[in-house]
Design a protein around this motif. Structure first.
Motif, PDB file in Angstrom:
ATOM      1  N   MET A 330       0.815  -1.222   0.000  1.00  0.00           N
ATOM      2  CA  MET A 330       0.000   0.000   0.000  1.00  0.00           C
ATOM      3  C   MET A 330       0.850   1.275   0.000  1.00  0.00           C
ATOM      4  SD  MET A 330       0.491   1.139   3.308  1.00  0.00           S
ATOM      5  CE  MET A 330      -0.707   2.426   3.240  1.00  0.00           C
ATOM      6  N   ALA A 331       2.174   1.160   0.163  1.00  0.00           N
ATOM      7  CA  ALA A 331       3.027   2.340   0.179  1.00  0.00           C
ATOM      8  C   ALA A 331       3.405   2.820  -1.217  1.00  0.00           C
ATOM      9  CB  ALA A 331       4.300   2.056   0.978  1.00  0.00           C
ATOM     10  N   GLY A 332       3.157   2.000  -2.227  1.00  0.00           N
ATOM     11  CA  GLY A 332       3.571   2.380  -3.574  1.00  0.00           C
ATOM     12  C   GLY A 332       2.791   3.547  -4.134  1.00  0.00           C
ATOM     13  N   ILE A 345       6.567   3.613  -6.794  1.00  0.00           N
ATOM     14  CA  ILE A 345       5.905   2.333  -7.061  1.00  0.00           C
ATOM     15  C   ILE A 345       6.883   1.163  -7.079  1.00  0.00           C
ATOM     16  CG2 ILE A 345       4.686   1.009  -8.834  1.00  0.00           C
ATOM     17  CD1 ILE A 345       3.086   3.412  -9.485  1.00  0.00           C
ATOM     18  N   ALA A 346       7.901   1.231  -7.929  1.00  0.00           N
ATOM     19  CA  ALA A 346       8.818   0.096  -8.086  1.00  0.00           C
ATOM     20  C   ALA A 346       9.545  -0.212  -6.779  1.00  0.00           C
ATOM     21  CB  ALA A 346       9.813   0.364  -9.205  1.00  0.00           C
ATOM     22  N   ASN A 347       9.992   0.813  -6.072  1.00  0.00           N
ATOM     23  CA  ASN A 347      10.695   0.595  -4.811  1.00  0.00           C
ATOM     24  C   ASN A 347       9.801  -0.079  -3.787  1.00  0.00           C
ATOM     25  OD1 ASN A 347      13.194   1.670  -5.537  1.00  0.00           O
ATOM     26  ND2 ASN A 347      12.575   3.755  -5.051  1.00  0.00           N
ATOM     27  N   ALA A 348       8.562   0.378  -3.695  1.00  0.00           N
ATOM     28  CA  ALA A 348       7.644  -0.172  -2.696  1.00  0.00           C
ATOM     29  C   ALA A 348       7.313  -1.629  -2.980  1.00  0.00           C
ATOM     30  CB  ALA A 348       6.364   0.667  -2.654  1.00  0.00           C
ATOM     31  N   TYR A 349       6.977  -1.936  -4.222  1.00  0.00           N
ATOM     32  CA  TYR A 349       6.579  -3.311  -4.537  1.00  0.00           C
ATOM     33  C   TYR A 349       7.759  -4.263  -4.518  1.00  0.00           C
ATOM     34  CZ  TYR A 349       2.301  -0.910  -5.887  1.00  0.00           C
ATOM     35  OH  TYR A 349       1.168  -0.127  -5.878  1.00  0.00           O
ATOM     36  N   SER A 350       8.940  -3.779  -4.877  1.00  0.00           N
ATOM     37  CA  SER A 350      10.118  -4.643  -4.794  1.00  0.00           C
ATOM     38  C   SER A 350      10.492  -4.900  -3.333  1.00  0.00           C
ATOM     39  CB  SER A 350      11.298  -4.026  -5.541  1.00  0.00           C
ATOM     40  OG  SER A 350      11.689  -2.793  -4.958  1.00  0.00           O
ATOM     41  N   ALA A 351      10.288  -3.906  -2.446  1.00  0.00           N
ATOM     42  CA  ALA A 351      10.530  -4.115  -1.014  1.00  0.00           C
ATOM     43  C   ALA A 351       9.568  -5.153  -0.453  1.00  0.00           C
ATOM     44  CB  ALA A 351      10.391  -2.793  -0.260  1.00  0.00           C
ATOM     45  N   SER A 352       8.311  -5.090  -0.884  1.00  0.00           N
ATOM     46  CA  SER A 352       7.325  -6.081  -0.449  1.00  0.00           C
ATOM     47  C   SER A 352       7.668  -7.467  -0.973  1.00  0.00           C
ATOM     48  CB  SER A 352       5.937  -5.660  -0.939  1.00  0.00           C
ATOM     49  OG  SER A 352       4.928  -6.500  -0.433  1.00  0.00           O
ATOM     50  N   MET A 353       8.158  -7.522  -2.201  1.00  0.00           N
ATOM     51  CA  MET A 353       8.580  -8.784  -2.795  1.00  0.00           C
ATOM     52  C   MET A 353       9.774  -9.365  -2.037  1.00  0.00           C
ATOM     53  SD  MET A 353       9.735  -9.266  -6.756  1.00  0.00           S
ATOM     54  CE  MET A 353      10.353 -10.793  -7.445  1.00  0.00           C
ATOM     55  N   TYR A 354      10.733  -8.507  -1.723  1.00  0.00           N
ATOM     56  CA  TYR A 354      11.908  -8.946  -0.964  1.00  0.00           C
ATOM     57  C   TYR A 354      11.501  -9.453   0.418  1.00  0.00           C
ATOM     58  CZ  TYR A 354      16.410  -8.627   1.493  1.00  0.00           C
ATOM     59  OH  TYR A 354      17.529  -8.908   2.232  1.00  0.00           O
TER      60      TYR A 354
END
Length: 508
Positions: A330-332, A345-354
């Motif tokens: 939800m931070a993206g 967007i990319a940073n937030a979703y990649s952090a969630s993926m990690y």
């Protein structure tokens, strides 16, 4: 891993290349099922070896696609092979393979390998994996839902594998009933989205929603049901009621199949539907994820404190850990309908993926230790069963300590870097208060993780019986613990791979 990913999308209606790993898995699983019928009673050594070789074959195929870096659509845009899908699939193979290694002795001692179809544990695990692969690569609501159901039906059967065990049977019934309810919610939501847009194709839905060509009211109603269905599958509060009972009641081998790899597929499902399909509605679904994340963090951590059963404690821990995954999701995009212009967007979703990958790797080792300490006629499920483990086996006590520290977010473990990555994007999105809540909840959660560490190192031995573990399990479990530490000290390559894969997928 190739840091430079070609984002050029290729449309191929009849190209079977992107689905070659899935085709190979289906053929191999059917062959293993037939070969297993002629196996003698015992531990199913051949079935076990063929299952691991199947996973290796899938990994080789998928790694080739990942290094190529292409985004390819096939089956008339219903299936996509992109960097995010391929990276998640590689970790899914790893999770299922490690689970099979950890489960071999445990399942054999509990009669799960006996009978004419004793290899069904391995075959159902592979079909569970197939469902996850379809979910991860689905570019249409229909295959995503079918993949979800294939995974769920296989897991229902696995939870009930010990047919003579009342607790497992009860857990399976709860899981089946509540899982069916979640599937109904999701299917109804999908039908409403179809009614509003006239399409099940995620790319088409995204275009229609962006152009305001779809009925917004019907879309939001459908969105509510879809998010509720996904929250059920994830086990987020308030849709978490099945998680502790199923984790505790299922055989530990099945609990690991249920609690590790499916989280990767569920994350991909959220990205496909919410981000790739309904990103212009982020102002609506972001509020839903916010409530789910905060409730999961608070309820999961506070309830876990009261648990004495380790599997039940880890179930509530899972709920709390998913709160961090949802925070990253939800931070993206925050407070805007023009979601495509958000730089975070990319940073937030990649952090969630990690974070999801980190959780899976840590969970594998934790349940591996539980299965290692279990023996015929005894389940090492209580916190008290770990008393004095450091005196019985200092190395595995050290491994379990690293895993508990990682779950608690203690540096330099992998879990600390995962929490830091998520908190960084949450603060970067201007929601400092959310980060404060997450940190406070993590401090509460540290209590029950450190309690396990205290019991292992400072309590007197409760069970002095020797620990008998196969060589392959000892090696993989040791590597699992070392990996959690190494990826905490050197998180850069995996973080970069997640960011690169997510950026390429969002651009394609």
């Amino acid at each position: 891993m190739n840091p430079m990913i070609n984002t050029q999308a290729v449309l191929a209606a009849n190209n079977l290349g992107p689905v070659s790993a899935e085709i190979f898995l289906v053929i191999a699983s059917c062959a293993i099922l037939l070969i297993d019928m002629f196996q003698k009673e015992g531990k199913r050594t051949l079935t076990y070896a063929l299952s691991l070789l199947t996973l290796v074959g899938c990994a080789v195929i998928t790694y080739g696609d990942f290094t190529a870096g292409h985004t390819t659509y096939t089956f008339y845009n219903m299936f996509v092979s992109d960097p995010m899908a391929n990276l998640l699939k590689l970790f899914t193979y790893l999770a299922v393979g490690v689970t099979l290694v950890y489960s071999r002795q445990y399942a054999g001692e509990r009669g799960m390998m006996s009978g004419n179809m004793g290899g069904e544990f391995y075959v159902l695990a592979l079909f569970t994996l197939l469902g996850q692969m379809i979910m991860i690569s689905g570019n249409n609501m229909l295959p995503i839902y079918l993949g979800l159901e294939l995974m769920s039906l296989s897991l229902y059967a696995l939870v009930a594998m010990r047919r003579d065990h009342a607790i497992s049977t009860e857990a399976s019934m709860k899981y089946f009933i509540l899982g069916s309810l979640a599937s109904g919610f999701m299917l109804y939501g999908i039908s409403m989205i179809y009614g509003a847009t006239g399409s099940l194709d995620i790319t088409t839905i995204a275009k229609l929603v962006s152009s305001n060509a779809a009925n917004h009211t019907i879309l939001v109603f459908g969105l509510v049901f879809v998010v509720a269905g996904m929250a059920f599958k994830l086990g987020a509060v308030p849709f978490h009621m099945w998680v502790p009972d199923v984790y505790q009641g299922a055989p530990t081998a099945v609990t690991l199949l249920l609690g590790a790899a499916p989280k990767l597929a569920s994350f991909a499902m959220m990205i496909r539907i919410l981000v790739e399909g309904l990103l212009p509605l982020a102002i609506d679904w972001q509020q839903m994820l916010l409530a789910l994340a905060v409730l999961s963090l608070l309820v999961g951590n506070l309830t876990a404190i009261a648990q004495t059963n380790l599997k039940r404690m880890l179930a509530y821990s899972t709920i709390a850990q998913l709160g961090f995954v949802l925070l990253g999701m939800m931070a993206g995009v925050v407070g805007t309908r023009d979601a495509t212009n958000a730089a975070n967007i990319a940073n937030a979703y990649s952090a969630s993926m990690y974070y999801t990958i980190t959780y899976v790797l840590t969970t594998l080792g934790t349940f591996g230790i539980i299965m290692m300490l279990a023996r015929s006629g005894h389940e090492a499920e209580e916190v008290a069963d770990f008393k004095g483990l450091a005196k019985r086996s200092p190395w595995y006590a050290l491994v379990m300590t690293a895993l508990m520290f990682s779950l608690a977010g203690v540096p330099p473990m992998m879990g600390f870097m995962a929490k830091w990555a998520v908190l960084d994007v949450v603060v970067g999105s201007g929601q400092l208060w959310l980060a404060i809540i997450a940190v406070a909840a993590s401090l509460v959660g540290a209590f029950y993780y450190l309690r396990v560490v205290k019991v292992m190192w400072f309590d007197e031995v409760a069970d002095a019986s020797p620990i008998s573990t196969p060589l392959d399990m000892r090696v993989v479990l040791s590597l699992n613990g070392i990996l959690v530490v190494v990826l905490g000290i050197l998180p850069g390559p995996l973080l970069a791979a997640c960011l690169s894969a997510m950026s390429a997928t969002l651009k394609s």
